[in-house]
Design a protein around this motif. Sequence first.
Motif, mmCIF file in Angstrom:
data_model
loop_
_atom_site.group_PDB
_atom_site.id
_atom_site.type_symbol
_atom_site.label_atom_id
_atom_site.label_comp_id
_atom_site.label_asym_id
_atom_site.label_seq_id
_atom_site.Cartn_x
_atom_site.Cartn_y
_atom_site.Cartn_z
ATOM 1 N N THR A 12 0.839 -1.223 0.106
ATOM 2 C CA THR A 12 0.034 0.001 0.149
ATOM 3 C C THR A 12 0.872 1.358 0.093
ATOM 4 O O THR A 12 0.194 2.371 -0.416
ATOM 5 C CB THR A 12 -0.992 0.093 1.279
ATOM 6 O OG1 THR A 12 -0.011 -0.020 2.443
ATOM 7 C CG2 THR A 12 -1.936 -1.073 1.126
ATOM 8 N N LYS A 13 1.917 1.177 0.734
ATOM 9 C CA LYS A 13 2.925 2.353 0.556
ATOM 10 C C LYS A 13 4.381 1.928 0.598
ATOM 11 O O LYS A 13 4.730 0.898 1.330
ATOM 12 C CB LYS A 13 2.633 3.113 2.043
ATOM 13 C CG LYS A 13 3.336 4.400 2.287
ATOM 14 C CD LYS A 13 2.924 4.760 3.558
ATOM 15 C CE LYS A 13 3.833 6.010 3.817
ATOM 16 N NZ LYS A 13 3.166 6.607 5.048
ATOM 17 N N ILE A 14 5.285 2.618 0.112
ATOM 18 C CA ILE A 14 6.658 2.438 -0.018
ATOM 19 C C ILE A 14 7.227 3.744 0.232
ATOM 20 O O ILE A 14 6.984 4.716 -0.251
ATOM 21 C CB ILE A 14 7.119 1.973 -1.416
ATOM 22 C CG1 ILE A 14 6.432 0.663 -1.726
ATOM 23 C CG2 ILE A 14 8.530 1.854 -1.230
ATOM 24 C CD1 ILE A 14 6.856 -0.091 -3.074
ATOM 25 N N THR A 15 8.151 3.787 1.398
ATOM 26 C CA THR A 15 8.863 4.976 1.503
ATOM 27 C C THR A 15 10.253 4.635 1.310
ATOM 28 O O THR A 15 11.110 3.864 1.821
ATOM 29 C CB THR A 15 8.482 5.512 3.154
ATOM 30 O OG1 THR A 15 7.249 5.627 3.232
ATOM 31 C CG2 THR A 15 9.162 6.507 3.454
ATOM 32 N N SER A 16 10.979 5.698 0.537
ATOM 33 C CA SER A 16 12.250 5.498 0.145
ATOM 34 C C SER A 16 13.138 6.011 1.197
ATOM 35 O O SER A 16 12.543 6.876 2.329
ATOM 36 C CB SER A 16 12.606 6.313 -1.109
ATOM 37 O OG SER A 16 13.996 5.710 -1.551
ATOM 38 N N THR A 17 14.345 6.033 1.494
ATOM 39 C CA THR A 17 15.356 6.305 2.529
ATOM 40 C C THR A 17 15.249 7.635 2.545
ATOM 41 O O THR A 17 15.059 8.351 1.452
ATOM 42 C CB THR A 17 16.500 5.739 2.061
ATOM 43 O OG1 THR A 17 17.560 5.942 3.559
ATOM 44 C CG2 THR A 17 17.392 6.351 1.108
ATOM 45 N N ASP A 18 15.692 8.393 3.687
ATOM 46 C CA ASP A 18 16.094 10.010 3.741
ATOM 47 C C ASP A 18 17.509 10.101 3.473
ATOM 48 O O ASP A 18 18.182 9.045 3.489
ATOM 49 C CB ASP A 18 15.730 10.478 4.935
ATOM 50 C CG ASP A 18 16.362 9.738 6.275
ATOM 51 O OD1 ASP A 18 16.899 8.734 6.128
ATOM 52 O OD2 ASP A 18 16.456 10.559 7.136
ATOM 53 N N LEU A 19 17.839 11.173 3.107
ATOM 54 C CA LEU A 19 19.394 11.365 2.210
ATOM 55 C C LEU A 19 19.823 12.405 3.331
ATOM 56 O O LEU A 19 19.137 13.584 3.498
ATOM 57 C CB LEU A 19 19.366 11.817 0.976
ATOM 58 C CG LEU A 19 18.846 10.629 0.046
ATOM 59 C CD1 LEU A 19 18.804 11.205 -1.369
ATOM 60 C CD2 LEU A 19 19.493 9.397 0.126
ATOM 61 N N LYS A 20 20.963 12.272 3.987
ATOM 62 C CA LYS A 20 21.785 13.322 4.694
ATOM 63 C C LYS A 20 22.908 13.444 4.576
ATOM 64 O O LYS A 20 23.648 12.282 4.465
ATOM 65 C CB LYS A 20 21.248 12.947 6.206
ATOM 66 C CG LYS A 20 19.985 13.230 6.682
ATOM 67 C CD LYS A 20 19.867 12.549 8.136
ATOM 68 C CE LYS A 20 18.380 12.368 8.637
ATOM 69 N NZ LYS A 20 18.432 12.005 9.933
#
Length: 155
Positions: free
Chosen positions: A123-131
Amino acid sequence: MPKSTENAEGATWPLPKFRFEVDLGDELKGISFQEVSGMDVESQIIEYRNSNTPLFSSQKMPGIAKFGNVTMKRGVFVNDNSFWDWHSQFKMNSIKRRTIVIKLLDEDGNITMQWTLSNAWPTKITSTDLKSDANEIAIDTIEIAHEQLIISNGK
């Protein structure tokens, strides 16, 4: 930790939760995840009062079961778009549903508990945050909806 689930006095040890693997259908077996959460079920409540009941209150009965979405987190690997490929299969309000098996393993790699999610789909895919100043690995998160949760012990 002893190899057996019982110590010398006969007491049992609780199962550790850090060794597990996930099968995402026929083609994706034994996938390692960092975290799996949300394996829950809830029964809706039906309130009913019979017309000739002397009590001035309703009875509560179990209704339809409601399964929560399961969230899985894993590291991002080069050229691995399996989550995104599965999610992109939506066509005219339909998607390929899968049976997902989550296996809790003992120290020898044997299955101690197993959760089976029927008719599962993302239902949902969240990609990584970038720092730029982070010292962490890249993590993708996928949220899975399903229609049934079956729990079994060992094999």
